[in-house]
Design an enzyme around this catalytic site. Structure first.
Site, PDB file in Angstrom:
ATOM      1  N   ASP A 380       0.845  -1.194   0.000  1.00  0.00           N
ATOM      2  CA  ASP A 380       0.000   0.000   0.000  1.00  0.00           C
ATOM      3  C   ASP A 380       0.885   1.252   0.000  1.00  0.00           C
ATOM      4  O   ASP A 380       2.060   1.208   0.378  1.00  0.00           O
ATOM      5  CB  ASP A 380      -0.908  -0.015   1.231  1.00  0.00           C
ATOM      6  CG  ASP A 380      -2.215   0.723   0.999  1.00  0.00           C
ATOM      7  OD1 ASP A 380      -2.278   1.545   0.074  1.00  0.00           O
ATOM      8  OD2 ASP A 380      -3.180   0.459   1.754  1.00  0.00           O
ATOM      9  N   GLU A 383       3.035   5.315  -3.599  1.00  0.00           N
ATOM     10  CA  GLU A 383       3.239   6.549  -4.380  1.00  0.00           C
ATOM     11  C   GLU A 383       4.509   7.306  -3.962  1.00  0.00           C
ATOM     12  O   GLU A 383       5.175   7.825  -4.870  1.00  0.00           O
ATOM     13  CB  GLU A 383       2.042   7.493  -4.226  1.00  0.00           C
ATOM     14  CG  GLU A 383       0.701   6.899  -4.527  1.00  0.00           C
ATOM     15  CD  GLU A 383       0.100   6.191  -3.323  1.00  0.00           C
ATOM     16  OE1 GLU A 383       0.085   6.770  -2.229  1.00  0.00           O
ATOM     17  OE2 GLU A 383      -0.344   5.055  -3.477  1.00  0.00           O
ATOM     18  N   ASP A 453      -8.181   4.266  -3.649  1.00  0.00           N
ATOM     19  CA  ASP A 453      -9.329   4.423  -2.752  1.00  0.00           C
ATOM     20  C   ASP A 453     -10.439   5.218  -3.434  1.00  0.00           C
ATOM     21  O   ASP A 453     -10.769   6.343  -3.049  1.00  0.00           O
ATOM     22  CB  ASP A 453      -8.898   5.107  -1.464  1.00  0.00           C
ATOM     23  CG  ASP A 453      -7.867   4.294  -0.695  1.00  0.00           C
ATOM     24  OD1 ASP A 453      -7.765   3.080  -0.950  1.00  0.00           O
ATOM     25  OD2 ASP A 453      -7.154   4.873   0.152  1.00  0.00           O
TER      26      ASP A 453
END
Length: 781
Positions: A380, A383, A453
């Site tokens: 997760d 980025e 998300d």
């Protein structure tokens, strides 16, 4: 100079020494480097291929230097570079370019660089990554390309004309594309660069472009067979008892599934963020949990992050070696709850994935979970996440220079670090990663990127189709979205978790599930409402049965899906295919953002609008009392590409291509069509992917044209296939003689079925033939 491998043309521009380098990597791919006063010799972090020994003929005239390979002609003239095919047809030409010096900071002596590429008025432009704009062609886009939660970029685009461009720069980059119908200049402008450096590749079509890009940056490894089954997840399971209860319930209800996913905070409070250990009180014996999961023929994937809390072992190791990046990241507070308490800052920091030593430390910490025999990694926030983001955050130093200069390649560095480390020590199971961000070249890790998300709305659902298709067109085939969308709170009219009783959310969730059955990874996940199928009804009820049927359909297609995975890995194919990839001559497909091919045979037509409820979300508790007759039939408009005939998968009714039809779309299934001249390999009902080793496969022929299909098999979860331990069976349908040839089995692997049953069917016919196959060629008429 007639056989130059590396050709250098020196020009004088703006009274500065300016050099252009023309370097052929293959007869179809050429690298262009423009230097402005300094020699550029940085090794690419994305391109792993070395230039081939390409025969290049170089000639000169008064206005240009001309480079010719067997497939591509490059003309370097005073007005830029033009690219032509081997017949002399113009493919693309450059537009303007610029170098703007950076005069201060860590990037002093570098440049802001800009390059234009001329596009025709009706030229479709695709790729770039996952964009939440709902568009197939990215004409008219004007945006800052920087990795984020729901949008990711790769600096790669391709054209309907059959060429692609990879812009080899890792800083934040601006895209400006002329609107549809207007010829003009598409520009890429990067914040930091030592040179203009890009690769031009001519593939002839989208598959050819993808093949060239994968040659440059890496082929796709096989994922484990089990990963193509169904994955159940939620935000979050708060204890091992809660997680195991879900595993038990799925097996009890005989809902097929292969993966359960543990989301964040199994490590405890936020000062222990991403400890990569089970420290929360709800996980007293994680090894026992793993054993129970495996004993039920299921697998566990687990979440971890790029940031580390100040109380973790990882934080201390990174801090000691100066491998933490100095910007605020998630979580912002060391205390639970939202909004965060600024008076108790978490102190969490992201690790410097640009450092090889830091990647080693990251894996050493992750090894604690690997030793538990966990099956998959959910990486997760790759980025990575910022908190209180400011543009000055990009000026922090990393092991490769300023973060600004390498910002967008962080996910590749982090994901590849995990992939490479696991492959070095463990050959018994294939690395399986799914992650929230990516960059060009990441396909060589096999990682599956999901679209972040996103909200649980019909509009968001519609945007996932072109988003995933454009991602695929950047040469990375592994992509999916959270089934049902992540943020479902807008449907919680009666409080947390009430969305599961809201008919509006139920309809959206069903349709998303039916679409997810034809994505490379089928994973249900989200927050605000629990997502387990059995919470949405009981056996016999329409919504429940529709969800279960979508999962069962996925498992029925597993032999087809796994064989397609082999085509992806071995022959540079794709799972989700934009319609123009197979029907380029049909201009109606160029901007179709609603449908896609799954492999080369199946036309997937997701229902992207509500047919039983309203799209506008009702904010009154009365919505729970809405009486919906889920058993009524509904229709949905779909387009059937021209040039072939199509079979309705559910009825075997035949349709001509080039038509729009009102397809039957009851809640039980979404429209699905099969191209005439197809062979589908469909498996029996199973509870998990490895249950029956692909015995009793139905071979279903859709006549109307000759057809071929290769059934692929291997051990399913190791790298022996790379050593040749696999088998293939070629299937051929001769439409004129109405005969199916099941070819000789090629190859073998441990555990392979020596004999098996094939059940041969012809679409539209009741005739069934059962064949006992022992590996020898046989023909069925």
């Amino acid at each position: 100079m007639k056989q130059a491998l590396f050709c250098l043309l020196m020009l004088i521009s703006y009274q500065t020494l300016f050099a252009q380098k023309i370097e052929f990597y293959t007869p179809r791919t050429v690298r262009i480097v423009k230097e402005n006063g300094t020699v550029f010799n940085k090794k690419s972090l994305v391109v792993t291929a070395e230039p081939e020994k390409v025969k290049v003929n170089v000639t000169f005239n008064d206005t240009a230097t001309i480079y010719r390979s067997s497939e591509l002609t490059v003309i370097v003239g005073k007005n830029g570079i033009s690219f032509l095919d081997n017949k002399g047809n113009l493919i693309m030409r450059e537009g303007s370019y610029s170098f703007s010096p950076i005069v201060r900071g860590l990037d002093k002596w570098s440049y802001k660089i800009k390059q234009g590429f001329m596009v025709d008025a009706d030229e479709g432009i695709y790729g770039f990554g996952i964009l939440q704009n709902g568009k197939m062609s990215h004409r008219g886009e004007n945006r800052r390309m920087e990795q984020g939660n729901t949008e990711d970029y790769s600096n790669f685009f391709q054209s309907i004309k059959g060429y692609g461009v990879y812009w080899d720069n890792y800083s934040v980059t601006y895209l400006n594309s002329p609107v549809e119908g207007v010829a003009g200049e598409l520009t890429l402008e990067s914040q930091v660069g030592d040179a203009i450096n890009y690769f031009f590749m001519y593939g002839g079509d989208a598959d050819g472009v993808i093949a060239e890009m994968r040659h440059l940056s890496g082929k796709v490894p096989m994922a484990p067979l089990w990963t193509y089954g169904f994955h159940q997840s939620r935000e979050r399971y708060s204890s091992q008892a809660e997680l195991l209860e879900v595993v038990d319930k799925y097996r009890e209800l005989k809902i097929p599934f292969d993966g359960i996913v543990q989301d964040w905070q199994y490590w405890g409070h936020s000062y222990l963020w991403n400890a990569m250990e089970f420290l929360a009180s709800g996980y007293p014996n994680p090894q026992e949990m793993m054993d129970r999961i495996h004993n039920q023929n299921a697998h566990l994937s687990i979440s971890f992050w790029s940031s580390f809390g100040i109380g973790t072992k990882g934080f201390r190791e990174f801090q000691e070696k100066n491998h933490l990046l100095d910007f605020e990241t998630f979580p912002p507070s060391g205390l639970d709850g939202w909004p965060p308490r600024d008076d108790y800052p978490s102190g969490s920091r992201c690790y410097d994935a640009y450092s090889e030593e830091a990647r080693d430390i990251y894996w050493r910490n992750l090894s604690r979970l690997h030793r538990l025999n966990i099956d998959g990694w959910w990486m997760d926030s790759t980025e990575p996440d910022f908190y209180n983001y400011d543009d000055s955050d990009l000026d922090v130093p990393t092991a490769m220079g300023s973060l600004r200069s390498v910002r967008n390649i962080y996910p590749l560095m982090s994901v590849e670090g995990v992939y490479n480390h696991q492959r070095e020590i463990d050959t018994t199971k294939r690395v399986f990663i799914f992650t929230r961000s990516y960059f060009a070249g990441q396909q060589r890790t096999g990682a599956n990127t999901w679209s972040g998300d996103i909200t649980s709305t019909w509009d968001s659902f519609r945007k996932q189709i072109p988003g995933c298709l454009n991602f695929t067109l950047t040469a990375n085939p592994n992509v999916h979205s959270d089934i049902g969308g992540f943020l479902a709170g807008c449907y919680n009219i009666n409080g947390w978790n009430s969305a599961k009783d809201n008919p509006q959310f139920k309809e959206l969730y069903v349709r998303w599930m039916q679409c997810g059955a034809f994505m490379p990874m089928m994973r249900s996940h989200g927050t605000d409402a629990q997502r387990e199928i059995y919470l949405y009804g009981k056996p016999g009820e329409p919504v429940y049965e529709a969800m279960v049927d979508a999962v069962k359909l996925r498992y029925r297609f597993l032999p087809y899906i796994y064989s397609q995975a082999w085509q992806v890995s071995q022959y540079n194919d794709s799972f989700m295919r934009a319609l123009f990839m197979d029907f380029k001559d049909d201009k109606s497909t160029w901007n179709n953002n609603k449908q896609f091919m799954f492999g080369h045979n199946i036309l997937v037509c997701p229902v992207l609008h509500p047919l039983y409820t309203e799209e506008e979300i009702v904010k009154s508790p009365e919505i729970y009392d809405l009486k919906v007759n889920w058993e009524e039939d509904r229709t949905y408009e779909v387009y059937l590409p021209k040039g072939v005939q199509w079979y309705d998968y559910w009825t075997n009714e035949k349709y001509s291509g080039g038509t729009t039809v009102n397809a039957s779309a009851p809640i039980s299934h979404s429209p699905l069509y099969v191209k005439a001249g197809s062979i589908l390999t469909l498996g029996p009902a199973v509870q998990y992917a490895n249950e029956n080793n692909f015995d009793n496969i139905e071979i279903v022929v859709y006549p109307g044209a000759d057809a071929d299909f290769t059934l692929y098999e291997d051990e399913g979860n190791n790298y022996n296939y790379e050593k040749g331990m696999y088998s293939t069976i070629n299937l051929h349908w001769n439409d004129r003689s109405k005969s199916l040839t099941i070819g000789k089995r090629n190859g073998s692997f441990p555990g392979m079925l020596k004999s098996r049953t094939f059940i041969v069917k012809i679409a539209g016919s009741d005739a069934v033939k059962e064949i006992r196959y022992t590996g020898k060629a046989t023909t069925v008429r």
